[in-house]
Design a protein around this motif. Sequence first.
Motif, mmCIF file in Angstrom:
data_model
loop_
_atom_site.group_PDB
_atom_site.id
_atom_site.type_symbol
_atom_site.label_atom_id
_atom_site.label_comp_id
_atom_site.label_asym_id
_atom_site.label_seq_id
_atom_site.Cartn_x
_atom_site.Cartn_y
_atom_site.Cartn_z
ATOM 1 N N ALA A 113 0.819 -1.221 0.000
ATOM 2 C CA ALA A 113 0.000 0.000 0.000
ATOM 3 C C ALA A 113 0.846 1.262 0.000
ATOM 4 N N GLY A 114 2.096 1.167 0.450
ATOM 5 C CA GLY A 114 2.946 2.350 0.424
ATOM 6 C C GLY A 114 3.574 2.596 -0.938
ATOM 7 N N LYS A 115 3.541 1.558 -1.807
ATOM 8 C CA LYS A 115 4.309 1.643 -3.051
ATOM 9 C C LYS A 115 3.544 2.204 -4.236
ATOM 10 N N HIS A 116 2.239 1.988 -4.274
ATOM 11 C CA HIS A 116 1.507 2.309 -5.502
ATOM 12 C C HIS A 116 0.584 3.507 -5.322
ATOM 13 N N ARG A 117 1.002 4.451 -4.510
ATOM 14 C CA ARG A 117 0.127 5.595 -4.240
ATOM 15 C C ARG A 117 0.147 6.606 -5.387
ATOM 16 N N LEU A 118 -0.995 7.248 -5.539
ATOM 17 C CA LEU A 118 -1.040 8.429 -6.391
ATOM 18 C C LEU A 118 -0.254 9.509 -5.653
ATOM 19 N N LYS A 119 0.621 10.214 -6.359
ATOM 20 C CA LYS A 119 1.520 11.156 -5.662
ATOM 21 C C LYS A 119 0.805 12.436 -5.222
ATOM 22 N N ALA A 120 -0.128 12.898 -6.069
ATOM 23 C CA ALA A 120 -0.813 14.171 -5.789
ATOM 24 C C ALA A 120 -2.200 14.110 -6.418
ATOM 25 N N PRO A 121 -3.101 15.038 -6.066
ATOM 26 C CA PRO A 121 -4.418 15.045 -6.728
ATOM 27 C C PRO A 121 -4.259 15.175 -8.244
ATOM 28 N N ILE A 122 -5.175 14.568 -8.974
ATOM 29 C CA ILE A 122 -5.176 14.700 -10.443
ATOM 30 C C ILE A 122 -6.544 15.186 -10.891
ATOM 31 N N MET A 123 -6.531 15.979 -11.968
ATOM 32 C CA MET A 123 -7.797 16.493 -12.518
ATOM 33 C C MET A 123 -7.767 16.319 -14.021
ATOM 34 N N ARG A 124 -8.928 16.125 -14.593
ATOM 35 C CA ARG A 124 -9.004 16.030 -16.056
ATOM 36 C C ARG A 124 -8.876 17.410 -16.670
ATOM 37 N N ASP A 125 -8.083 17.465 -17.738
ATOM 38 C CA ASP A 125 -7.913 18.726 -18.456
ATOM 39 C C ASP A 125 -8.080 18.371 -19.919
ATOM 40 N N GLY A 126 -9.264 18.640 -20.476
ATOM 41 C CA GLY A 126 -9.544 18.141 -21.814
ATOM 42 C C GLY A 126 -9.569 16.625 -21.748
ATOM 43 N N GLY A 127 -8.781 15.977 -22.597
ATOM 44 C CA GLY A 127 -8.794 14.514 -22.597
ATOM 45 C C GLY A 127 -7.698 13.921 -21.734
ATOM 46 N N ALA A 128 -6.896 14.751 -21.055
ATOM 47 C CA ALA A 128 -5.741 14.232 -20.309
ATOM 48 C C ALA A 128 -5.858 14.555 -18.817
ATOM 49 N N TRP A 129 -5.008 13.897 -18.042
ATOM 50 C CA TRP A 129 -4.934 14.185 -16.609
ATOM 51 C C TRP A 129 -3.817 15.198 -16.362
ATOM 52 N N ARG A 130 -3.993 16.048 -15.366
ATOM 53 C CA ARG A 130 -2.897 16.908 -14.923
ATOM 54 C C ARG A 130 -2.870 16.893 -13.400
ATOM 55 N N ASP A 131 -1.686 17.152 -12.836
ATOM 56 C CA ASP A 131 -1.583 17.242 -11.379
ATOM 57 C C ASP A 131 -2.278 18.511 -10.892
ATOM 58 N N ALA A 132 -2.805 18.445 -9.693
ATOM 59 C CA ALA A 132 -3.448 19.627 -9.103
ATOM 60 C C ALA A 132 -3.011 19.713 -7.645
ATOM 61 N N SER A 133 -3.222 20.885 -7.053
ATOM 62 C CA SER A 133 -2.917 20.997 -5.625
ATOM 63 C C SER A 133 -4.116 20.467 -4.836
ATOM 64 N N TYR A 134 -3.879 20.125 -3.557
ATOM 65 C CA TYR A 134 -4.994 19.679 -2.722
ATOM 66 C C TYR A 134 -6.059 20.767 -2.634
ATOM 67 N N GLU A 135 -5.614 22.036 -2.533
ATOM 68 C CA GLU A 135 -6.566 23.133 -2.393
ATOM 69 C C GLU A 135 -7.476 23.214 -3.619
ATOM 70 N N GLU A 136 -6.857 23.118 -4.822
ATOM 71 C CA GLU A 136 -7.653 23.194 -6.055
ATOM 72 C C GLU A 136 -8.638 22.019 -6.138
ATOM 73 N N ALA A 137 -8.159 20.829 -5.780
ATOM 74 C CA ALA A 137 -9.021 19.638 -5.871
ATOM 75 C C ALA A 137 -10.185 19.740 -4.875
ATOM 76 N N MET A 138 -9.906 20.270 -3.682
ATOM 77 C CA MET A 138 -10.986 20.383 -2.693
ATOM 78 C C MET A 138 -11.977 21.472 -3.094
ATOM 79 N N GLU A 139 -11.481 22.578 -3.664
ATOM 80 C CA GLU A 139 -12.367 23.650 -4.174
ATOM 81 C C GLU A 139 -13.287 23.085 -5.245
#
Length: 431
Positions: free
Chosen positions: A44-70
């Motif tokens: 469980a420690g090895k396969h974590r998502l590193k940071a929040p991700i959000m869809r941007d068009g057809g792709a994923w991008r990293d986001a901050s926790y604040e942006e994801a919670m907003e």
Amino acid sequence: MIHEDMICPFCGCLCDDLVIETEGSEVVRVDNACTLGSHKLMNAGKHRLKAPIMRDGGAWRDASYEEAMEYTAGILLDADRPLLYGWSSTQGEAQGAGVSMAELLGGVIDSTTSVCHGPSILAIQEVGHPGCTLGQVKNRADLIVYWGCNPTEAHPRHMSRYTTYADGYFLENAFRDRKLIIVDVRKTETGSIADEFMQVKPGGDYAVLSALRAIVRGREDVVPPTVAGVTKEQLLRVAALCKEAKFGALFFGVGLTMSPGKYKNVRNAIELVDDLNRYTKWTLTPLRGHYNVYGSNEVFTWMTGYPYAVDFSRQIAFYNPGETTAVDILARQECDAALIVASDPGAHFPKKCLEHLASIPSVLIDPMHTMTTPLVRCQIPVAVTGMDASGTAYRMDGVPIHVKKFLDLGYPTDTEIITKIFEKVTEVRHP
Ligand code: SF4
């Protein structure tokens, strides 16, 4: 570093005797856990998502926790009928914050109960629950019945900690002195070690339970020569074993709750236990899957009066499984935003429900990529309770256990994230 008396956050057994060795932020050894628990804790420690991700068009991008919670607060506030689903592999504290948020939003909150032991709860609400702790079973039960379940594979330490292989205060040699009856539609590994294996035709559980009840009540004359593939001779033998036991414990799984008859099967099983209690001592316990699904029922019930599928759209708590359950709301394309917490509907829900989930704004709170990830617009990674987060969980027999953390990997907990989203929602609804 060695961590003793740790809790396994995998299944409803919540084994509390694990010894875990860490080197820095790595788990290097897990003792006492079964393969399932050990695999979770080692990986469980090895396969974590590193940071929040959000869809941007057809792709994923990293986001901050604040942006994801907003974003999460925004979609929930904009929705007319938000669905908050999951809650079974997280801590009780997060479940409580989720209920408060669902109430404020006028949304629906449901747990994975609605696709596993929901029928058990409906039956218990009708006829009660003759339950006991697993400690009572270990120390007293001389006859165990597993009905519609396969603990060897789904709850691998259940038999070694509490039943077949567990010596108890009144059973010094459990394997010799404790009898085992398995009832299932096919012979599993658990069935192969049973004193009595009763093979029921699929969909025949209700009929077999009714036949056993008739025999226990002295009406074997109404039982035909075979019932759903089980001979009358075997039914008489099993009924006699059940009546002769000093203390019997019946455990059942989704083979009973999700086969034809559903909650009526469980109601019949409870009533069989009730009939047997006229002769001797019998108890019944649902084998709960996710480690804190029982906790979701407890927390929802304290706070709303109902154990799952709670709808706040009328400004009061309303509960009607079959109508307010997540699968039904998604299938009717009723919800217009979803927050999925600590569960994986992408792996279990019908296609029609997943198509609707993929078409609405939705957020997943989960430490890793799951089959739900491709369906949502944002994912927020969190700590794993029992590894890098502490919290409260309820064992399958209703005993609350403090699940302890032993690592710090820098992730926020479910409770912290949900509480912050709740605060953002509150600022808008009650400025
Ligand atoms: Fe973990 Fe369940 Fe295995 Fe116990 S039986 S170690 S709680 S997965």
